[in-house]
Structures are given as C-alpha cells and as structure tokens.
Design an enzyme around this catalytic site. Sequence first.
Site, PDB file in Angstrom:
ATOM      1  N   GLY A   1       0.834  -1.197   0.000  1.00  0.00           N
ATOM      2  CA  GLY A   1       0.000   0.000   0.000  1.00  0.00           C
ATOM      3  C   GLY A   1       0.867   1.245   0.000  1.00  0.00           C
ATOM      4  O   GLY A   1       2.062   1.161   0.283  1.00  0.00           O
TER       5      GLY A   1
ATOM      6  N   CYS B   1       5.168  -6.266   1.683  1.00  0.00           N
ATOM      7  CA  CYS B   1       5.521  -4.848   1.656  1.00  0.00           C
ATOM      8  C   CYS B   1       4.828  -4.087   2.807  1.00  0.00           C
ATOM      9  O   CYS B   1       5.137  -4.322   3.958  1.00  0.00           O
ATOM     10  CB  CYS B   1       5.207  -4.248   0.277  1.00  0.00           C
ATOM     11  SG  CYS B   1       5.981  -2.645   0.023  1.00  0.00           S
ATOM     12  N   TYR B   2       3.871  -3.202   2.513  1.00  0.00           N
ATOM     13  CA  TYR B   2       3.160  -2.521   3.604  1.00  0.00           C
ATOM     14  C   TYR B   2       2.546  -3.547   4.551  1.00  0.00           C
ATOM     15  O   TYR B   2       2.492  -3.337   5.771  1.00  0.00           O
ATOM     16  CB  TYR B   2       2.075  -1.601   3.027  1.00  0.00           C
ATOM     17  CG  TYR B   2       1.384  -0.764   4.078  1.00  0.00           C
ATOM     18  CD1 TYR B   2       1.905   0.463   4.455  1.00  0.00           C
ATOM     19  CD2 TYR B   2       0.221  -1.217   4.699  1.00  0.00           C
ATOM     20  CE1 TYR B   2       1.284   1.231   5.438  1.00  0.00           C
ATOM     21  CE2 TYR B   2      -0.412  -0.458   5.675  1.00  0.00           C
ATOM     22  CZ  TYR B   2       0.127   0.764   6.044  1.00  0.00           C
ATOM     23  OH  TYR B   2      -0.489   1.519   7.004  1.00  0.00           O
TER      24      TYR B   2
ATOM     25  N   HIS C   1       7.853  -7.910  -3.608  1.00  0.00           N
ATOM     26  CA  HIS C   1       6.526  -8.227  -4.141  1.00  0.00           C
ATOM     27  C   HIS C   1       6.504  -9.555  -4.910  1.00  0.00           C
ATOM     28  O   HIS C   1       6.858  -9.579  -6.088  1.00  0.00           O
ATOM     29  CB  HIS C   1       6.055  -7.101  -5.070  1.00  0.00           C
ATOM     30  CG  HIS C   1       5.673  -5.863  -4.342  1.00  0.00           C
ATOM     31  ND1 HIS C   1       4.385  -5.595  -3.926  1.00  0.00           N
ATOM     32  CD2 HIS C   1       6.423  -4.811  -3.913  1.00  0.00           C
ATOM     33  CE1 HIS C   1       4.352  -4.439  -3.297  1.00  0.00           C
ATOM     34  NE2 HIS C   1       5.579  -3.940  -3.273  1.00  0.00           N
TER      35      HIS C   1
ATOM     36  N   GLU D   1       3.990 -11.029  -6.006  1.00  0.00           N
ATOM     37  CA  GLU D   1       2.859 -11.105  -6.938  1.00  0.00           C
ATOM     38  C   GLU D   1       3.186 -10.590  -8.337  1.00  0.00           C
ATOM     39  O   GLU D   1       2.433 -10.837  -9.274  1.00  0.00           O
ATOM     40  CB  GLU D   1       1.646 -10.337  -6.364  1.00  0.00           C
ATOM     41  CG  GLU D   1       1.790  -8.818  -6.294  1.00  0.00           C
ATOM     42  CD  GLU D   1       2.472  -8.308  -5.019  1.00  0.00           C
ATOM     43  OE1 GLU D   1       3.363  -9.005  -4.502  1.00  0.00           O
ATOM     44  OE2 GLU D   1       2.141  -7.198  -4.562  1.00  0.00           O
TER      45      GLU D   1
ATOM     46  N   SER E   1     -20.590  -4.371 -28.002  1.00  0.00           N
ATOM     47  CA  SER E   1     -19.823  -3.706 -29.058  1.00  0.00           C
ATOM     48  C   SER E   1     -19.244  -4.707 -30.042  1.00  0.00           C
ATOM     49  O   SER E   1     -18.745  -4.334 -31.091  1.00  0.00           O
ATOM     50  CB  SER E   1     -18.681  -2.914 -28.431  1.00  0.00           C
ATOM     51  OG  SER E   1     -17.711  -3.814 -27.905  1.00  0.00           O
TER      52      SER E   1
ATOM     53  N   GLY F   1     -16.725  -6.397 -29.103  1.00  0.00           N
ATOM     54  CA  GLY F   1     -15.405  -6.621 -28.520  1.00  0.00           C
ATOM     55  C   GLY F   1     -15.454  -7.738 -27.474  1.00  0.00           C
ATOM     56  O   GLY F   1     -16.530  -8.182 -27.077  1.00  0.00           O
ATOM     57  N   VAL F   2     -14.268  -8.151 -27.044  1.00  0.00           N
ATOM     58  CA  VAL F   2     -14.177  -9.296 -26.137  1.00  0.00           C
ATOM     59  C   VAL F   2     -14.878  -9.008 -24.806  1.00  0.00           C
ATOM     60  O   VAL F   2     -15.673  -9.824 -24.318  1.00  0.00           O
ATOM     61  CB  VAL F   2     -12.687  -9.634 -25.862  1.00  0.00           C
ATOM     62  CG1 VAL F   2     -12.574 -10.798 -24.894  1.00  0.00           C
ATOM     63  CG2 VAL F   2     -11.971  -9.941 -27.155  1.00  0.00           C
ATOM     64  N   ASP F   3     -14.593  -7.849 -24.221  1.00  0.00           N
ATOM     65  CA  ASP F   3     -15.073  -7.603 -22.859  1.00  0.00           C
ATOM     66  C   ASP F   3     -16.600  -7.525 -22.784  1.00  0.00           C
ATOM     67  O   ASP F   3     -17.217  -8.165 -21.933  1.00  0.00           O
ATOM     68  CB  ASP F   3     -14.458  -6.313 -22.293  1.00  0.00           C
ATOM     69  CG  ASP F   3     -12.940  -6.362 -22.295  1.00  0.00           C
ATOM     70  OD1 ASP F   3     -12.401  -7.480 -22.400  1.00  0.00           O
ATOM     71  OD2 ASP F   3     -12.310  -5.302 -22.198  1.00  0.00           O
ATOM     72  N   SER F   4     -17.201  -6.753 -23.679  1.00  0.00           N
ATOM     73  CA  SER F   4     -18.657  -6.646 -23.591  1.00  0.00           C
ATOM     74  C   SER F   4     -19.316  -7.976 -23.972  1.00  0.00           C
ATOM     75  O   SER F   4     -20.359  -8.343 -23.441  1.00  0.00           O
ATOM     76  CB  SER F   4     -19.195  -5.489 -24.443  1.00  0.00           C
ATOM     77  OG  SER F   4     -19.076  -5.745 -25.821  1.00  0.00           O
TER      78      SER F   4
ATOM     79  N   LYS G   1      -7.309  -9.513 -18.621  1.00  0.00           N
ATOM     80  CA  LYS G   1      -7.739  -9.837 -19.986  1.00  0.00           C
ATOM     81  C   LYS G   1      -7.673 -11.345 -20.277  1.00  0.00           C
ATOM     82  O   LYS G   1      -8.607 -11.916 -20.833  1.00  0.00           O
ATOM     83  CB  LYS G   1      -6.848  -9.088 -20.985  1.00  0.00           C
ATOM     84  CG  LYS G   1      -7.408  -9.059 -22.392  1.00  0.00           C
ATOM     85  CD  LYS G   1      -8.434  -7.975 -22.500  1.00  0.00           C
ATOM     86  CE  LYS G   1      -9.040  -7.879 -23.871  1.00  0.00           C
ATOM     87  NZ  LYS G   1      -9.947  -6.726 -23.948  1.00  0.00           N
TER      88      LYS G   1
END
Length: 526
Positions: A54, A81-82, A176, A178, A230, A232-235, A375
């Site tokens: 953080g 970390c934090y 980190h 991750e 749209s 597109g992939v996401d919608s 994604k």
Amino acid sequence: MHSKILIIDFGSQVTQLIARRVRDSGVFSEVYPYDVSDEFIRNYGASGVILSGGPNSVIDDETPRAPQAVFELGVPVLGICYGMQTMAAQLGGQVENGKVREFGYAEVRARGHTKLLQDIVDFTTTEGHGMLKVWMSHGDKVNVMPAGFKLMASTDNCPIAGMADEERQFYAVQFHPEVTHTVQGAALIGRFVHEICGCKSDWNMPDYINEAVAAIRAQVGSDDVILGLSGGVDSSVAAALIHRAIGDQLTCVFVDHGLLRLDEGKMVMEMFAENLGVKVIHVDATAQFMGHLAGVTDPEQKRKIIGREFVEVFQVESAKIKNAKWLAQGTIYPDVIESAGKGKKGHTIKSHHNVGGLPETLHLKLLEPLRELFKDEVRKLGVALGLPESMVYRHPFPGPGLGVRILGEVKKEFADLLRRADAIFIEELRNTKVEGTDQNWYQATSQAFAVFLPVKSVGVMGDGRTYEYVVALRAVQTQDFMTAHWAHLPHELLGKVSNRIINEVRGINRVVYDISGKPPATIEWE
Ligand code: XMP
C-alpha cells in the site's frame, strides 16, 4: 466448499495481482479492504490471509492497520511490503523511515531455512547462499522484528527483507512476490497457499462461473439489465456471463455505427441472438453517424461525434426497456486500476470507452461483473461460457472503429472499401503460420488492421490506367499498447495481401506497409 484465501487490501496498485497469482495456483481468493470488521474476518472462513502492499507509511498517524482478528484466527498470514510493515508494527516490532527508497530489481538472500522459502532459489552464491531475484518498491522498512520472529531474507539496503514466526505461521516479505519480475513469485505464493495454508487446487473456471452467476443474481434480483454490446471481447464475455445468470432479464443493445469490421454485425447477431438466445436489439445507425461525420476531418472531433451519437442512440433504445434498473459494462481490472486515484483504497468507476457518459445520463446502477479479471482470464471465461475462440482471442478494436482508420473525412464509400481490404489482411494473417512455431501471424501480432488513405495514386491494370486510393497495412507487437514494434511480417505474406487487395477491392490500387514504431508513431493513424 473450496478453501479460500482472504486478501486484505491496503491500496497497492498490484493487489489484484495477488488474487490472480492465488487463483492461478488453483485456489479461490477474494480481495477486501483493510477496514472490514473483526467480525467479518472471523466469519469469513479463510484458510489463510495475505496482507497487500500500500502507499501509506505505518509511521504516520491513522494509517491503515489490519483488523486485529487476522492475527488471532489461527491461520497462516503472509504480509507483503506494507503488509509486512503493519504486521511488524501490530505485533510489537518496529518500522523506520528508510533513508534510501528502493524501487525495482533486487537480489535477496534467503535466510533461516523457513518453510516458505525452502528450496525456492534463483541462484546460489559462491558462499552457498540461496538468492532470489525480486522486485522491490518501498521507502519504509522493518528495523526490529516482533518477538517470536526470525530473519527470513535480507538485502544490503534492507537487512530485514523477510521475517517469519513459524510457530504461528506468520510470514512477511518486503518484496513483491505477486509481480512477474519476482522470478519465483508464483512458486512462493503457491508454497504459501498449498503447503502452508493447506489449500487444495480446487478452483477453476466452471467454479468461477457458478460464483459469478450467484453474485449477479443476488445483485440484480428481479430487475432488468441493459448492456451495450460492441462486438469486442469484454462486452461479449460480460453479456454471455450475465445472460447465464439472468437470461431474459438481460437486453443487449448493439449499435452499428457503420464503422465496424466486415460482417461484424452479422457475427454478433448470430452468436448472441441465434446461438446463445440473448435478447439483442440491433440498431443500424449508419446513416445517422455518417450524416454527423460529413465534412469533419479532425480526429478528436470525429471521436467526440461518434461517442456522442453512440450515447444518443443507446439512450433512445434503452428508454424502450421500461424495467431496466442496471447498466452492465465489460469493465475489466486494468480499466479499474487505470482510473483508480493514487493512494485511494476504493476503486473509482471509469465509463467504458465505448459507452462514455452513459451511467450518469441514464440514471442506472452499474453492473460490472468482470471488474476483478485480467484480460487473459476474461478470455478463458469467454471460452468456458461457450464463445468461440476466434472471437474471444480477437485483437482489440477501438470504440470509434474505422472512424479513426479512415484518415480525414469519413464516408460510407471509404468504410466499405476499407472493410474489405482489412478482412483480406486479417484472413491472410490467420492463414499464415509463423515459421518454426505453431502460431499463425494473427496470433503472433497484438493488433493488425488496414488504414484508408484518402489520396489517389496512378496505377496500371490490364491495359488501362487507374487512379485510385491507397491502403496502408499496420501490424504491431506489444505487451501493453503503450509502446509497440512494427511486426516483421514475411515479404511473401505482404505480397499476397497486396495482390489480393488490389485485385479484389475495386477502388484500391496501391498497398503500403507501415514500419513505424510507437513511439514516435502511435498504433492507430489518428
Ligand atoms: P494508439 O493509437 O494510441 O492506440 O497507439 C493504443 C491502443 O488504443 C486503441 N485506441 C482506442 N480505443 N477508443 C478506443 O476504445 C479510441 O478512441 C482509441 N484510440 C486508440 C488502439 O486501437 C490501440 O489498441
């Protein structure tokens, strides 16, 4: 019931990457803000807790702390970390303001033979010390460990870069794990969740779908939802997921602005309306968009008009869906990070490129079921929901569509020529293998498309002189779309595409290939 890891978020830009690494290792995990109650922590049923990084300093007054219950649950805890600093501070250790801030690559010496780092090394020094290549990003550091802790890792700048109390199973690292720059990060997180927390690998996409479906049902109840599809992939993935959850309560609005790729409207309607049985309102607004774009040549002006008209059409259509209380969007996690203010713990909402401005004007609540996913997870989810891979693994396509790929004034005639040239280019990329690999060139490039240049040049075809338009081909390779290399496509492939476009698309007599990188050029031409 599967085991789960609770991630406590202190506002790091990469917290979600922790969840992602845990999920990659087949274990369910969820992220909650640091200020959840002790009661929440006790009832959650975590097999282990991870405290994120953080932006704050534990030395300052009133900065975030982990709920004390985390340390009383009797389950393993990993501070990052934090998260390490607050663990130290809360358990009786000390944190100091580091004189040197440390960002980026570092080599950490593993110490103390703890269960967390046992046999996880990148290389061994001549003295026989196990070393890890890691990514650091911190100012403060722990200078006194709490009672019961032993040293687990150190660097020159940060003598206490890791600490462990193996009896209580509390572990903490200053670096980190991750992020992918920490080479053994996945191994370390895998070790923590499997061997230390005892979680089985029982988390997979079908489970994710079940959970997401239940969450969507709980969120919207019996309300109706609208979604701007749209293509597109996401919608598309958002639509498929929400439809799985609430069926006919979902209505999609697909606005064809006349600037889509070849057969896109047909493909979207076939896939959603016919195959999946989703209610889709298909609006052909080509004439309206072209009318407003007539005579406009400035790229930003074109973008504004396309965005504004999109909102206009969408609003008219959605007003017909009387019971709609929710607007669904395909916002994914990178969109959320991009828009989150630095240092804020919560996530601010960004209107999706394609539907900018809609939430406020429609007075609908937002439903964003993909906002925790990256994604590639969205793509996997799409495939698991039955969307075809060819669709789910498509290159990104900008909201204004061909509007920014037709230089200068947009005309329907130009869009029609460009669509056909573009489709030939994409088809040949898909049909050509990259030598020595099992990928085709479409898969080996991040974005590829044709651009319409409204200049005429002289050519000769058969016995006649031609005087026609030019098309430029663009293909780039990039990780993040912020910088990009032009793709070194084979000459034979470029030659074939050029021949086919000139022979098959009447009105184009010259094809050029764009060999500019980004920077200094951009990916799109406008
Ligand atoms: P540039 O041209 O800036 O493109 O190098 C980077 C990425 O962004 C996409 N792009 C857009 N996407 N609306 C969008 O939704 C836009 O106005 C827009 N302009 C560029 C581009 O396709 C590439 O992936």
